[in-house]
Design an enzyme around this catalytic site. Structure first.
Site, short mmCIF file in Angstrom:
data_model
loop_
_atom_site.label_atom_id
_atom_site.label_comp_id
_atom_site.label_asym_id
_atom_site.label_seq_id
_atom_site.Cartn_x
_atom_site.Cartn_y
_atom_site.Cartn_z
CE LYS A 1 -1.18 -0.69 4.83
NZ LYS A 1 -0.66 -2.04 4.94
CB THR A 2 4.08 2.03 1.28
OG1 THR A 2 3.76 2.07 2.59
CG2 THR A 2 5.03 3.51 1.61
CD GLU B 1 1.11 3.37 3.77
OE1 GLU B 1 1.63 4.21 3.18
OE2 GLU B 1 1.38 2.45 4.26
#
Length: 464
Positions: free
Chosen positions: A125-126, A169
């Site tokens: 996700k980052t 995020e």
């Protein structure tokens, strides 16, 4: 999802943020400050990488063991999950009947102000969030973003930005992602993690189901078992290498410079090319998720794909950290079995060089629950060392150490070359004796193992 109103504007007129020097809390402070709110805060650490940027924005940041009293002008206190109930700011605020809000409350309100793309998933996700923010910035739609690491091309990890979408995020670890006012929900994958919060994997899956159901539009990875199933339930746009994907990755080619591939969308006359300066099929999937989400907020597919040409990665995600003793040093945040395997596979793409891997298990609770799951994660590494557990604030647990991971690896492959080196000083000495010119040295983990590449570079420089 229904948006919240702005009746809380007065509440956030002057916000005091606890633990303001951390990645998550500094992001909230940044967004509030750039939105025009007065912001102050305290962090017990003398300094962090986020303190100077906050002060440059005009945020009044106090650091050290002595926490200042709340100013009379403060209208609310924002806390993190780690902030204790007896924090002086919390006690003072309650005595003055001021609201004490969790970080999730602040993010929920901030996301209610903008079209929001929330990127969730056990891993990736980052990078996906950073890629999406890069795309939106490159095509000129003036996004805001909240990402867990600085984005080199954008120079920071968070920004309120202009009037474009806000990329967040989305943290599932404590349920924060369910509080966001999400318009476009992205799920990269779903694996057992943070079960100390959810109690069971079934409850975690249900949380991701709610996250997707509450959004107006959804993007999921068709290659991931649980995310793919959830995507079919909620009729999400599905991406990946799976033949059933709506946005499909084709013809991947890996070189020393990076990875290229094509994207095929239903109705597309031919694949749209994507060129990345990062490695690994996991990054092809992250890029495809970012491109797909960008398309849903109005960016043409061709423009979104081209905008990734200059993307160079984020800190601690397969980050090149220099050379030592002729070896290339690469540091990665990977701390789950799938992430570890993906990082090693990406290292394998670098001209078939010998891969020397060091892994630091993260948290006693996670190691106790999933230590055995690492049994086959390191198969593609040539040499492996495993340290003791990085506690991340947890108390030690009887019988739980990095040796659990070592035993799992050796049970799966008794011939595996693996060393147990509990302390980082031992790791540095072992690498000094082991590395040879042409090696790729991978340091994997979410703890202080990230300091080792710097120490190796310094040692190598002194050694001439």
């Amino acid at each position: 999802m229904a948006k919240a109103g702005d009746s809380d504007t007065e509440t956030y007129a002057h916000v005091f943020v606890t633990n303001i020097g951390g990645a998550g809390m500094s992001a909230v402070a940044t967004l509030l400050a750039e939105r025009g709110h007065a912001v102050s805060g305290h962090d017990p650490a003398e300094t962090t990488p986020f303190v100077a940027p906050l002060r440059a924005l005009g945020v009044d940041v106090a650091t050290g063991s002595e926490q200042p009293a709340l100013d009379a002008e403060v209208t609310a206190v924002v806390v993190s999950t780690a902030t204790p109930a007896d924090n002086p700011a919390v006690v003072d605020a309650r005595g003055r009947d001021l609201p004490v809000l969790h970080r999730a409350d602040a993010l929920a309100w901030l996301t209610s102000e903008r079209t929001t793309v929330s990127v969730a998933g056990t891993h990736g996700k980052t990078t996906t969030s950073a890629m999406l923010a890069t795309i939106l910035d490159t095509v000129g739609v003036k996004p805001g973003w909240v990402v867990g690491a600085p984005i080199p091309g954008l120079g920071r990890s968070s920004a309120w930005g202009g009037d474009g979408p806000l990329v967040v995020e989305a943290d599932e670890s404590d349920g924060t992602f369910l509080r966001l006012a999400t318009d476009v929900a992205v799920v990269t994958n779903v694996e057992p993690d943070h079960l100390e919060h959810y109690g069971s994997f079934e409850a975690l899956v249900e949380a991701f189901r709610s996250f997707l159901a509450n959004a107006e539009q959804r993007v999921v990875c068709a290659d991931d078992t649980f995310a793919g199933e959830l995507g079919q339930e909620v009729r999400a746009v599905r991406y990946g290498t799976d033949p059933s994907a709506d946005v499909r990755i084709v013809d991947p080619v890996s070189t020393a410079e990076g990875l290229s591939f094509g994207l095929v969308q239903a109705g597309s006359p031919e694949p749209v090319p994507v060129r990345l300066q990062v490695h690994g099929m996991h990054n092809a999937r992250n890029a495809t998720a970012a491109v797909t989400a960008a398309v849903l907020v109005g960016v043409p597919l061709v423009d979104a794909a081209a905008a990734l040409d200059d993307y160079v990665g984020v800190a601690r995600r397969f980050e090149a950290r220099g050379e030592a003793f002729g070896a290339t040093l690469v540091d990665d945040y990977a701390h789950l079995p799938t992430e570890v395997a993906a990082a090693i596979a990406a290292a394998r793409e670098l001209d078939g060089r010998r891969v020397v891997c060091v892994f630091q298990p993260h948290r006693y609770s996670r190691t106790e629950a999933h230590g055995r799951d690492f049994a086959s994660a390191f198969t593609e590494a040539d040499l492996l060392a495993i340290t003791d557990v990085y506690a991340a604030g947890e108390a030690p647990r009887p019988g739980v150490s990095g040796k659990l991971v070592v035993d799992a690896v050796l049970d799966a492959d008794p011939a595996a070359q693996v060393a147990y080196l509990p302390h980082l000083d031992d790791v540095v000495l072992w690498l000094r004796q082991t590395l040879r010119p042409g090696d790729v040295c991978l340091t994997l983990g979410a703890g202080d193992l990230t300091t080792v590449p710097t120490r190796l570079v310094e040692l190598s420089t002194r050694s001439g």
